[in-house]
Scaffold this active site. Structure first.
Site, PDB file in Angstrom:
ATOM      1  N   GLN A  59      72.711  35.338  32.677  1.00  0.00           N
ATOM      2  CA  GLN A  59      73.264  36.695  32.648  1.00  0.00           C
ATOM      3  C   GLN A  59      74.589  36.683  31.898  1.00  0.00           C
ATOM      4  OE1 GLN A  59      73.977  37.800  36.726  1.00  0.00           O
ATOM      5  NE2 GLN A  59      75.230  36.009  37.143  1.00  0.00           N
ATOM      6  N   GLY A 108      62.059  36.436  29.988  1.00  0.00           N
ATOM      7  CA  GLY A 108      62.698  37.626  29.411  1.00  0.00           C
ATOM      8  C   GLY A 108      63.579  38.379  30.386  1.00  0.00           C
ATOM      9  N   ARG A 122      69.210  34.327  16.197  1.00  0.00           N
ATOM     10  CA  ARG A 122      69.770  35.112  17.297  1.00  0.00           C
ATOM     11  C   ARG A 122      68.792  36.223  17.670  1.00  0.00           C
ATOM     12  NH1 ARG A 122      76.138  35.540  15.876  1.00  0.00           N
ATOM     13  NH2 ARG A 122      75.480  35.201  13.729  1.00  0.00           N
ATOM     14  N   TYR A 149      79.207  23.711  20.845  1.00  0.00           N
ATOM     15  CA  TYR A 149      79.773  25.037  20.582  1.00  0.00           C
ATOM     16  C   TYR A 149      80.711  25.441  21.720  1.00  0.00           C
ATOM     17  CZ  TYR A 149      79.818  30.047  19.384  1.00  0.00           C
ATOM     18  OH  TYR A 149      80.192  31.337  19.050  1.00  0.00           O
ATOM     19  N   GLN A 179      66.458  37.190  31.518  1.00  0.00           N
ATOM     20  CA  GLN A 179      67.877  36.895  31.273  1.00  0.00           C
ATOM     21  C   GLN A 179      68.525  38.089  30.573  1.00  0.00           C
ATOM     22  OE1 GLN A 179      65.328  35.665  29.579  1.00  0.00           O
ATOM     23  NE2 GLN A 179      65.857  34.718  27.645  1.00  0.00           N
ATOM     24  N   THR A 180      69.821  38.284  30.821  1.00  0.00           N
ATOM     25  CA  THR A 180      70.487  39.466  30.260  1.00  0.00           C
ATOM     26  C   THR A 180      71.565  39.083  29.246  1.00  0.00           C
ATOM     27  OG1 THR A 180      72.261  39.549  31.908  1.00  0.00           O
ATOM     28  CG2 THR A 180      70.192  40.689  32.455  1.00  0.00           C
ATOM     29  N   SER A 220      68.412  39.759  15.548  1.00  0.00           N
ATOM     30  CA  SER A 220      67.815  39.592  14.224  1.00  0.00           C
ATOM     31  C   SER A 220      66.379  39.088  14.346  1.00  0.00           C
ATOM     32  CB  SER A 220      68.676  38.665  13.356  1.00  0.00           C
ATOM     33  OG  SER A 220      69.089  37.542  14.089  1.00  0.00           O
TER      34      SER A 220
HETATM   35  P1  NAD Z   1      78.338  33.496  11.119  1.00  0.00           P
HETATM   36  O1  NAD Z   1      77.598  32.210  11.256  1.00  0.00           O
HETATM   37  O2  NAD Z   1      77.687  34.600  10.358  1.00  0.00           O
HETATM   38  O3  NAD Z   1      79.773  33.264  10.500  1.00  0.00           O
HETATM   39  C1  NAD Z   1      80.478  32.052  10.570  1.00  0.00           C
HETATM   40  C2  NAD Z   1      81.090  31.803   9.211  1.00  0.00           C
HETATM   41  O4  NAD Z   1      81.864  30.585   9.283  1.00  0.00           O
HETATM   42  C3  NAD Z   1      80.041  31.585   8.117  1.00  0.00           C
HETATM   43  O5  NAD Z   1      80.386  32.316   6.972  1.00  0.00           O
HETATM   44  C4  NAD Z   1      80.084  30.077   7.866  1.00  0.00           C
HETATM   45  O6  NAD Z   1      79.679  29.731   6.554  1.00  0.00           O
HETATM   46  C5  NAD Z   1      81.546  29.786   8.145  1.00  0.00           C
HETATM   47  N1  NAD Z   1      81.807  28.388   8.498  1.00  0.00           N
HETATM   48  C6  NAD Z   1      81.130  27.600   9.363  1.00  0.00           C
HETATM   49  N2  NAD Z   1      81.688  26.388   9.419  1.00  0.00           N
HETATM   50  C7  NAD Z   1      82.748  26.399   8.560  1.00  0.00           C
HETATM   51  C8  NAD Z   1      83.711  25.442   8.166  1.00  0.00           C
HETATM   52  N3  NAD Z   1      83.707  24.192   8.658  1.00  0.00           N
HETATM   53  N4  NAD Z   1      84.639  25.805   7.259  1.00  0.00           N
HETATM   54  C9  NAD Z   1      84.650  27.055   6.733  1.00  0.00           C
HETATM   55  N5  NAD Z   1      83.759  28.007   7.056  1.00  0.00           N
HETATM   56  C10 NAD Z   1      82.829  27.668   7.972  1.00  0.00           C
HETATM   57  O7  NAD Z   1      78.673  33.964  12.615  1.00  0.00           O
HETATM   58  P2  NAD Z   1      79.419  35.269  13.140  1.00  0.00           P
HETATM   59  O8  NAD Z   1      78.533  35.914  14.123  1.00  0.00           O
HETATM   60  O9  NAD Z   1      79.981  36.060  12.027  1.00  0.00           O
HETATM   61  O10 NAD Z   1      80.622  34.607  13.973  1.00  0.00           O
HETATM   62  C11 NAD Z   1      81.952  34.586  13.495  1.00  0.00           C
HETATM   63  C12 NAD Z   1      82.849  34.009  14.564  1.00  0.00           C
HETATM   64  O11 NAD Z   1      82.783  34.805  15.738  1.00  0.00           O
HETATM   65  C13 NAD Z   1      82.467  32.589  14.979  1.00  0.00           C
HETATM   66  O12 NAD Z   1      83.640  31.838  15.193  1.00  0.00           O
HETATM   67  C14 NAD Z   1      81.727  32.795  16.273  1.00  0.00           C
HETATM   68  O13 NAD Z   1      81.835  31.675  17.112  1.00  0.00           O
HETATM   69  C15 NAD Z   1      82.437  34.006  16.846  1.00  0.00           C
HETATM   70  N6  NAD Z   1      81.548  34.724  17.776  1.00  0.00           N
HETATM   71  C16 NAD Z   1      80.539  35.513  17.320  1.00  0.00           C
HETATM   72  C17 NAD Z   1      79.715  36.147  18.229  1.00  0.00           C
HETATM   73  C18 NAD Z   1      78.579  37.040  17.788  1.00  0.00           C
HETATM   74  O14 NAD Z   1      77.837  37.517  18.639  1.00  0.00           O
HETATM   75  N7  NAD Z   1      78.392  37.347  16.529  1.00  0.00           N
HETATM   76  C19 NAD Z   1      79.925  35.991  19.594  1.00  0.00           C
HETATM   77  C20 NAD Z   1      80.956  35.164  20.017  1.00  0.00           C
HETATM   78  C21 NAD Z   1      81.784  34.554  19.098  1.00  0.00           C
HETATM   79  N1  UDP Z   2      66.036  34.845  22.762  1.00  0.00           N
HETATM   80  C1  UDP Z   2      64.705  35.225  22.883  1.00  0.00           C
HETATM   81  N2  UDP Z   2      63.934  35.223  21.762  1.00  0.00           N
HETATM   82  C2  UDP Z   2      64.412  34.892  20.536  1.00  0.00           C
HETATM   83  C3  UDP Z   2      65.768  34.510  20.414  1.00  0.00           C
HETATM   84  C4  UDP Z   2      66.558  34.493  21.557  1.00  0.00           C
HETATM   85  O1  UDP Z   2      64.222  35.557  23.971  1.00  0.00           O
HETATM   86  O2  UDP Z   2      63.623  34.930  19.561  1.00  0.00           O
HETATM   87  C5  UDP Z   2      66.885  34.865  23.966  1.00  0.00           C
HETATM   88  C6  UDP Z   2      67.684  33.586  24.206  1.00  0.00           C
HETATM   89  O3  UDP Z   2      66.924  32.650  24.942  1.00  0.00           O
HETATM   90  C7  UDP Z   2      68.860  34.121  25.005  1.00  0.00           C
HETATM   91  C8  UDP Z   2      69.063  35.534  24.440  1.00  0.00           C
HETATM   92  O4  UDP Z   2      67.855  35.863  23.775  1.00  0.00           O
HETATM   93  O5  UDP Z   2      68.522  34.232  26.372  1.00  0.00           O
HETATM   94  C9  UDP Z   2      70.218  35.638  23.462  1.00  0.00           C
HETATM   95  O6  UDP Z   2      70.057  34.611  22.509  1.00  0.00           O
HETATM   96  P1  UDP Z   2      71.028  34.467  21.244  1.00  0.00           P
HETATM   97  O7  UDP Z   2      70.646  33.188  20.580  1.00  0.00           O
HETATM   98  O8  UDP Z   2      71.006  35.712  20.444  1.00  0.00           O
HETATM   99  O9  UDP Z   2      72.490  34.376  21.863  1.00  0.00           O
HETATM  100  P2  UDP Z   2      73.154  33.534  23.048  1.00  0.00           P
HETATM  101  O10 UDP Z   2      72.093  32.822  23.845  1.00  0.00           O
HETATM  102  O11 UDP Z   2      74.064  32.593  22.365  1.00  0.00           O
HETATM  103  O12 UDP Z   2      73.824  34.565  23.849  1.00  0.00           O
END
Ligand code: NAD
Ligand code: UDP
Length: 315
Positions: free
Chosen positions: A275, A206, A185, A144, A208-209, A188
């Site tokens: 963090q 727990g 995540r 990723y 981590q921020t 959720s």
């Molecule tokens: P999400 O998983 O809900 O949405 C991603 C979407 O992309 C889904 O609908 C999935 O079916 C589609 N997808 C995946 N692979 C594909 C492919 N090969 N071709 C076509 N569609 C494809 O996640 P999200 O949280 O809505 O994230 C959307 C974008 O924002 C992503 O690029 C993600 O990396 C970026 N992003 C999100 C967050 C966040 O916290 N939500 C943070 C940083 C970056």
């Molecule tokens: N995390 C947690 N319990 C869970 C899911 C995630 O403590 O059930 C922690 C995870 O280890 C990370 C933070 O929450 O430190 C955020 O995780 P998430 O997967 O939402 O996002 P990312 O790590 O990609 O920022």
């Protein structure tokens, strides 16, 4: 009216962006392979005359005619992007090449949904756009993180080499209704666990921020970024600077949901950043933007969404 392509438009963020752009009177083409997104997220738009849903995988070329491209396609939750890591890298890298190629042919403006993960496990806090990051190239999160870093590289090379009109935003943790209930995540997970009366799983101790941005704030700034003047490319950090430990988040969620869930501690996943907090000075200055929704208010909305989903038996 603009013709706008949103890749990943049936996902969490993408579907809210579809709503916003349809609401603004645009013609929206949503392309998604439904890996983590679902038709349900955009079902309410299917009868709209200016909305079109297309099953398409961005690792394959796409031939359509549009003025703007929002490239959001990519699974965003660690569970999902680690499920098929090779496909995750392909989605970011081949997806970027295909969408940039499309933008080049059409001279369309293109925005990349990049991520705070480009900073990896950062030594600089809060993170500014000038920080190059500390990313493990061979770990479980690398598909990723490095995929998104390479996509940024491609965006800037297409800009320098072919004069493409690019915009890059680095999105920090964002939450809200339409997150996938099982996508792992933290927001959720905690909400669904609390609503079901299950144990709340804290990874590590727990301490981590993360900094959590509500989806409405995020959609607003993405739309603003897309409409900045040609030549302003970013990258721009977008997110809410309010920083919380995962223990604080769990306590907030429990306080709002009520119930009897206990906090349990599980091993910290590898390379989990310690963090994360965006420095949003650039977004404030260039985009006149600031997040408005407090964590507690956003959590209440999100809890309401998941409560309904559970009551309907959809989670
Ligand atoms: P999400 O998983 O809900 O949405 C991603 C979407 O992309 C889904 O609908 C999935 O079916 C589609 N997808 C995946 N692979 C594909 C492919 N090969 N071709 C076509 N569609 C494809 O996640 P999200 O949280 O809505 O994230 C959307 C974008 O924002 C992503 O690029 C993600 O990396 C970026 N992003 C999100 C967050 C966040 O916290 N939500 C943070 C940083 C970056
Ligand atoms: N995390 C947690 N319990 C869970 C899911 C995630 O403590 O059930 C922690 C995870 O280890 C990370 C933070 O929450 O430190 C955020 O995780 P998430 O997967 O939402 O996002 P990312 O790590 O990609 O920022």
């Amino acid at each position: 009216m603009q013709r706008i392509l949103i890749t990943g438009g049936a996902g969490f963020l993408g579907s809210h962006l579809c709503d916003r752009l349809i609401g603004d009177g645009h013609d929206v083409l949503c392309a998604d392979n439904f890996f983590t997104g679902s038709k349900r997220n955009v079902a309410h738009l299917l009868n709209h005359p200016y909305f079109e849903l297309m099953r398409h995988d961005v690792t394959f070329p796409l031939y359509v005619e549009v003025d703007r491209i929002f490239n959001l396609a990519c699974p965003a939750s660690p569970i999902h992007y680690q499920h098929d890591p090779v496909q995750t890298t392909k989605t970011s890298v081949h997806g970027a090449i295909n969408m940039l190629g499309l933008a080049k042919r059409l001279d369309a403006r293109i925005l990349q949904a990049s991520t705070s993960e480009v900073y990896g496990d950062p030594e600089v806090h809060p993170q500014q756009e000038g920080y190059w990051g500390r990313v493990n190239p061979i770990g479980l999160r690398s598909c990723y993180d490095e995929g998104k870093r390479c996509a940024e590289t491609l965006f800037f090379d297409y800009h320098r080499q072919h004069g493409l009109d690019i915009k890059v935003v680095r999105i920090f943790n964002t939450y809200g209704p339409r997150m996938h209930p099982n996508d792992g995540r933290v927001v959720s997970n905690f909400i669904v666990q609390a609503l079901r009366g299950e144990d709340i799983t804290i990874y590590g101790d727990g301490s981590q921020t993360r900094s959590f941005c509500y989806v409405d704030d995020l959609v607003e700034v993405i739309v603003r970024m897309m409409e900045t003047e040609r030549g302003f490319t970013g990258p721009v950090n977008i997110g809410n600077p309010g920083e919380f430990t995962m223990l604080e988040l769990a306590e907030k969620v429990l306080g709002l949901v009520g119930g009897t869930s206990r906090l349990v501690f599980q091993p910290l996943p590898s390379d989990d950043p310690k963090q994360r907090q965006p420095d949003i000075t650039l977004a404030r200055e260039k985009l006149g933007w600031e997040p408005k929704v407090a964590l507690e208010d956003g959590l209440k909305e999100t809890i309401g969404y998941f409560r309904k989903l559970l009551a309907e038996g959809q989670a």
